[in-house]
Design an enzyme around this catalytic site. Sequence first.
Site, PDB file in Angstrom:
ATOM      1  N   ARG A 170       0.858  -1.186   0.000  1.00  0.00           N
ATOM      2  CA  ARG A 170       0.000   0.000   0.000  1.00  0.00           C
ATOM      3  C   ARG A 170       0.891   1.231   0.000  1.00  0.00           C
ATOM      4  O   ARG A 170       1.805   1.334   0.826  1.00  0.00           O
ATOM      5  CB  ARG A 170      -0.869  -0.017   1.269  1.00  0.00           C
TER       6      ARG A 170
ATOM      7  N   TYR B 224      -2.562  11.637   6.037  1.00  0.00           N
ATOM      8  CA  TYR B 224      -2.874  10.298   6.557  1.00  0.00           C
ATOM      9  C   TYR B 224      -1.876   9.282   6.003  1.00  0.00           C
ATOM     10  O   TYR B 224      -1.589   9.278   4.804  1.00  0.00           O
ATOM     11  CB  TYR B 224      -4.304   9.853   6.158  1.00  0.00           C
TER      12      TYR B 224
ATOM     13  N   GLU C 215     -13.475  -1.193   7.181  1.00  0.00           N
ATOM     14  CA  GLU C 215     -12.741  -1.305   8.455  1.00  0.00           C
ATOM     15  C   GLU C 215     -13.517  -0.739   9.641  1.00  0.00           C
ATOM     16  O   GLU C 215     -13.252  -1.122  10.779  1.00  0.00           O
ATOM     17  CB  GLU C 215     -11.354  -0.663   8.349  1.00  0.00           C
TER      18      GLU C 215
ATOM     19  N   GLU D 151      -4.326  -7.162   5.463  1.00  0.00           N
ATOM     20  CA  GLU D 151      -3.449  -6.019   5.783  1.00  0.00           C
ATOM     21  C   GLU D 151      -2.524  -6.435   6.929  1.00  0.00           C
ATOM     22  O   GLU D 151      -2.960  -7.056   7.903  1.00  0.00           O
ATOM     23  CB  GLU D 151      -4.295  -4.819   6.207  1.00  0.00           C
TER      24      GLU D 151
ATOM     25  N   TRP E 130     -11.660  12.439   8.959  1.00  0.00           N
ATOM     26  CA  TRP E 130     -10.234  12.106   9.143  1.00  0.00           C
ATOM     27  C   TRP E 130      -9.932  10.793   8.463  1.00  0.00           C
ATOM     28  O   TRP E 130     -10.703   9.888   8.451  1.00  0.00           O
ATOM     29  CB  TRP E 130      -9.847  12.003  10.622  1.00  0.00           C
TER      30      TRP E 130
HETATM   31  C1  GCO Z   1      -5.930   1.094   7.726  1.00  0.00           C
HETATM   32  C2  GCO Z   1      -6.719   2.053   8.524  1.00  0.00           C
HETATM   33  C3  GCO Z   1      -6.069   2.551   9.749  1.00  0.00           C
HETATM   34  C4  GCO Z   1      -7.021   3.426  10.563  1.00  0.00           C
HETATM   35  C5  GCO Z   1      -6.914   3.132  12.019  1.00  0.00           C
HETATM   36  C6  GCO Z   1      -7.828   4.009  12.844  1.00  0.00           C
HETATM   37  O1  GCO Z   1      -6.244   0.968   6.567  1.00  0.00           O
HETATM   38  O2  GCO Z   1      -5.054   0.440   8.258  1.00  0.00           O
HETATM   39  O3  GCO Z   1      -7.236   3.067   7.712  1.00  0.00           O
HETATM   40  O4  GCO Z   1      -4.902   3.174   9.381  1.00  0.00           O
HETATM   41  O5  GCO Z   1      -6.753   4.763  10.360  1.00  0.00           O
HETATM   42  O6  GCO Z   1      -7.180   1.802  12.211  1.00  0.00           O
HETATM   43  O7  GCO Z   1      -7.799   3.628  14.178  1.00  0.00           O
HETATM   44 MG    MG Z   2      -7.874   2.088   5.928  1.00  0.00          MG
END
Ligand code: GCO
Ligand code: MG
Length: 405
Positions: free
Chosen positions: A147, A159, A264, A341, A405
């Site tokens: 990723r 992010y 998620e 993941e 976010w």
């Molecule tokens: C991912 C997720 C995480 C989230 C996190 C929030 O794809 O791994 O987006 O990065 O931001 O789990 O608590």
């Molecule tokens: Mg994610």
Amino acid sequence: MKIKEIKVLVTCPGRNFVTVKVVTEDGIYGLGDATVNGREMAVVAYLQEHVAPCLIDRDAHRIEDIWQYLYRGAYWRKGPITMAAIAAIDMALWDIKGKAAGLPLYQLLGGRSRNGVTVYVHANGENVDNTLDNADDLKGQGFKAIRLQSAVPGLPVTYGVLGDKKDYFELQGNRSLPPEETWSTQKYFSMIEGLFAAARDRLGNDIHLLHDVHNRLTPIESARLGKLLEKYDLLFLEDASLAENQQSYDVIRQHTTIPLAIGETFNTLWDCKYLIENQLIDYIRAAATHAGGVTPMRRIADFAAIHSVKTAPHGAPDLSPVCLAAHAHLDTWAPNFGIQEFVGFGNDETRRLFSHDMRIEDGMLHVSEAPGLGIDFDEDAAKDYPYKRSYLPVSRLEDGTLWNW
Ligand code: GCO
Ligand code: MG
């Protein structure tokens, strides 16, 4: 086999984890993960005050009935706090059943469908070159899917990229108030295609690439992004837009053939029923911890399978190794498993607390063959890492408007 005690253990080996230990009268115990990032103590209260007292003296073997009791039996259904609490109990009961049977959980689910669980890892960076250096390194380690997240020029924080520039963005367990980040869709679009064009040049075509948008785009913007990135052959584009309104994905799907993934933050099958039955997504990313445990994950997987949707469980650092263990079993079994993941087995402190023999080999996660989940938790050592309040960031547009976010 009666349930004798339910312990709710909170610890912060770098970031907070809520671990549930269900102990039976004959000494067998099971573990579950109840971590909801930034809301840990809400789950603790729910478990201690509203779940644990009702389960003492019940038969630990009646996993389905206990699940129904906690879900259907409660007038106030769903939601991340409730479902994480139910999830942890459910995982622990499957762990107990496996230990009682002398079989790893995947055997109870129906046995092995594959040799190993292909994972995708994260390459993050402060610019495209830096992201691709990290991706190259991961490719060299044998990972088959990566990723890519890169900082957006002109935005102070992005992010997936370093937060305070000291450590990995989500290992930070010390945000005693939510930090604020700025988002600009326009600035993001000026970076994103270049990242994937450069990635294919540098990494070649023999590697799966993925990307997480973290719900920052509107449906039509996601459609535009999908069209832009189609030619770079992503395994999937994750969380392009929110799906509180599941029909939003009709808009995205009308415009692009890029494979889509979401889930998620989903807590039940109802959060993705329309998405799956209309084949608007290609991967469902629900996590055992946030979608109510192993029992509903099995149902989501089966429902997804009949609509040609694969599973791709969430595996961020805020899911404890207990959740990863549960996923390893589900992934080893699910006929429609896609990809898992994976962000490593945690820092030294985390590995001290959670012991297991899962391993990574050739870009694949290999499940434990030990009975149950195949993971243990050191309660005494956990006392060295007490809970610390910590929040996820919030996001605003450049004019100050609050954003996803
Ligand atoms: C991912 C997720 C995480 C989230 C996190 C929030 O794809 O791994 O987006 O990065 O931001 O789990 O608590
Ligand atoms: Mg994610």
